[in-house]
Design an enzyme around this catalytic site. Structure first.
Site, PDB file in Angstrom:
ATOM      1  N   CYS A 106      51.245   3.195  -9.615  1.00 55.77           N
ATOM      2  CA  CYS A 106      52.595   3.419 -10.113  1.00 55.77           C
ATOM      3  C   CYS A 106      52.890   4.340 -11.393  1.00 55.77           C
ATOM      4  CB  CYS A 106      53.295   1.886 -10.213  1.00 55.77           C
ATOM      5  SG  CYS A 106      53.086   0.975  -8.808  1.00 55.77           S
ATOM      6  N   ASN A 114      52.518   8.180  -4.187  1.00 55.49           N
ATOM      7  CA  ASN A 114      51.949   6.851  -4.248  1.00 55.49           C
ATOM      8  C   ASN A 114      52.667   5.601  -3.755  1.00 55.49           C
ATOM      9  OD1 ASN A 114      49.896   4.749  -5.401  1.00 55.49           O
ATOM     10  ND2 ASN A 114      51.756   4.242  -6.264  1.00 55.49           N
ATOM     11  N   GLU A 115      52.422   5.084  -2.662  1.00 55.15           N
ATOM     12  CA  GLU A 115      53.016   3.999  -1.910  1.00 55.15           C
ATOM     13  C   GLU A 115      54.688   4.261  -1.658  1.00 55.15           C
ATOM     14  OE1 GLU A 115      52.773   0.455  -4.326  1.00 55.15           O
ATOM     15  OE2 GLU A 115      50.405   0.148  -3.710  1.00 55.15           O
TER      16      GLU A 115
END
Length: 534
Positions: free
Chosen positions: A139, A257-258
């Site tokens: 994150c 990312n995600e």
């Protein structure tokens, strides 16, 4: 710093900084102090390393600041005469005046290869034999808002010129002294492939419309040139000026990312994919969308897979990729861990066993699962924002959690040959296993890894067939990771409470009787007399 006293009390007045919960200063070691200073008048300062209360001085030096409106870089070597684990850097003056201080750094001389990392922490990483390094982390790439996302351009060049930014996901300011270049350099020092994770216009709370992402695409292409470009290229020359004329071997780039859950990801992704594929056709591109996530199947070489769950669930996930498609993108399991508080605590044996079972499944499916790594890697014991982690440290100590030691069982897996195996037991539902052959120097080994995730000890007969080599009993061993309680953890007071124990396997033969302790991970290493022919 404005000094108002005239005259000043003995010892002077000033300011101090304890670093991160105290600095570990050791007797006889050298510490390099860098300060950027300016003062309208000539001023004499004393820089000292002291105990946390300032009463004990380990080393001090007097520096003279010439009156000037320009910033001056000051370098000072300090050799400690004493040890203190919670020391602080102190700057004092004895006469009235004003001094401006900026970009102050105190670093030990003996960092790993002189690149700023603690040698003992890098040593623990090297013991895992990492094959890749994914950065700059999950994150942290996005930020809660885009204004606080990681910016690679701001993290290169002279460190004192880097503006830094607020890491709003984990709530701390970073000066980005550990930046894009340093991550590439660390990967090189570890002999690991760099995996560069880029932002494609998405944070947790805002995004860049697809019609406006062109500058971000250029930014990503520039970052790749910074790593791979010649020393004569625009951004390669910046890397060269930092001390690395030769390109870094960057071959993996993860787009986001995600982020597959965001609708904008599906429209932004092709812009980045097409541009990178055109300019760097050899780069392996990693998507956030798994191939079974719906009708959107972005072109990719690999897809990112993350899982954080409880121990029982992760143990059951050992068969996750048994039926995965053998065509299309490979799998990159870039974040896995047991993180349920009641199972994992600060890093428990139970968590490591579930993770080991999951990894045996990845190993058996290594034709489709190309890479895997636990996350997070490090945590300072004074700031447990996320638990558990692989390696815990403070200013002067470090230890591996059971999950760290579990990973040492798999460090020979890369490049090994997987072998089919079957298990027959009334307790088979609590077992997970895999078998590989690998070579060390001129000796081949058959390694059988078995997780006992249950409360009962299990007697097994291990039968080895079709190996056209005799077992060398004298060199065969078995290693067990277990403890008295399945929730046992390591700590600074008991760093080796849960660690692997290796013993000679005296009865090594084609058939072996093995007793698996309850809640244990056991590895049998059978040495073979000559190179393996199966």
């Amino acid at each position: 710093m404005e000094i108002l006293c005239d005259p000043c009390p003995p010892g002077g007045v000033g300011t101090f900084n304890p670093g991160f919960w105290g600095m570990n200063i050791e007797d006889g070691k050298t510490y390099n102090l860098v300060m950027h200073i300016r003062s309208p008048e000539t001023l004499v300062l004393t820089v000292s390393l002291t105990s946390s209360d300032g009463l004990r001085i380990l080393v001090s030096a007097v520096v003279r600041v010439s009156g000037t409106s320009k910033w001056t870089k000051l370098d000072q070597s300090l050799i400690a005469k004493g040890t203190d684990r919670t020391s602080r850097l102190q700057i004092t003056a004895n006469t009235k005046g004003v001094v401006w201080l900026d970009q102050i750094s105190l670093m030990p001389l003996d960092t790993y290869k002189g690149h700023g990392f603690r040698t003992e922490l890098i040593s623990m990483l090297l013991d895992l034999r990492p094959r890749f390094l994914r950065f700059p982390g999950g994150c942290f790439v996005e930020g809660n808002s885009l204004k606080n996302a990681f910016r690679w351009r701001d993290s290169i060049g002279p460190w004192e010129e880097r503006p830094g930014h607020y890491g709003d996901v984990w709530h701390y300011w970073t000066d980005d002294g550990l930046g894009y270049y340093e991550f590439l350099q660390l990967a090189e020092d570890l002999n690991a492939a760099p995996v560069w994770v880029v932002n494609i216009g998405i944070s947790h709370n805002d995004e860049v419309n697809t019609t406006d992402v062109a500058p971000l695409v250029v930014d990503v292409l520039d970052s790749i040139e910074s790593a791979r470009g010649s020393a004569g290229s625009k951004w390669g020359s910046v890397r060269s000026a930092m001390g690395h004329p030769e390109p870094f071997p960057l071959k993996y780039v993860a787009l986001g990312n995600e982020d597959c859950k965001f609708k904008i990801y599906k429209s932004n992704y092709p812009k980045f994919y097409d541009a990178i594929r055109h300019s760097y056709p050899d780069i392996q591109l990693i998507s956030n969308c798994i191939s079974s996530s719906g009708p959107f199947g972005p072109p990719a070489d690999l897809y990112d897979y993350h899982t954080y769950t409880n121990a029982a669930n992760l143990f059951r996930m050992k068969n996750t990729f048994d039926r995965a498609s053998r065509t299309g993108p490979k799998v990159f399991v870039s974040e896995y861990a047991v993180n349920d508080k009641k199972d994992a605590g600060n890093g428990s044996l139970l968590a490591s066993l579930a993770e080991a079972a999951f990894l045996t499944g990845l190993e058996k499916n290594s034709d489709v699962v190309q890479m895997a790594c636990y996350a997070p890697l490090f945590v300072n014991d004074n700031d447990h924002s996320w638990m558990p982690d692989t390696i815990v440290f403070n200013s002067w100590q470090q230890y591996g959690t059971p999950s760290y030691w579990m990973q040492t069982f798999f460090r020979e897996s890369s490049g090994a040959m997987i072998h089919p195996m079957t298990m027959s037991s009334s307790y088979s539902k609590s077992l997970a296993a895999s078998a590989i052959t690998w070579q060390h120097r001129k000796t081949s080994f058959l390694r059988v890894k078995i997780v006992n995730f249950g409360a009962n000890p299990i007697n097994l007969t291990i039968s080895v067939t079709w190996l056209q080599a005799r077992v060398n009993r004298a060199r065969s061993t078995f290693t067990v990771l277990t403890s008295q309680n399945f929730l046992d953890e390591n700590s600074f007071s008991h760093p080796n409470k849960v660690v692997p124990v290796t013993r000679a396997l005296l009865n090594a033969a084609e058939k072996m009787q093995a007793l698996l302790p309850p809640y244990s991970f056991t590895s049998f290493d059978l040495a073979l007399d000559h190179k393996l022919a199966v």
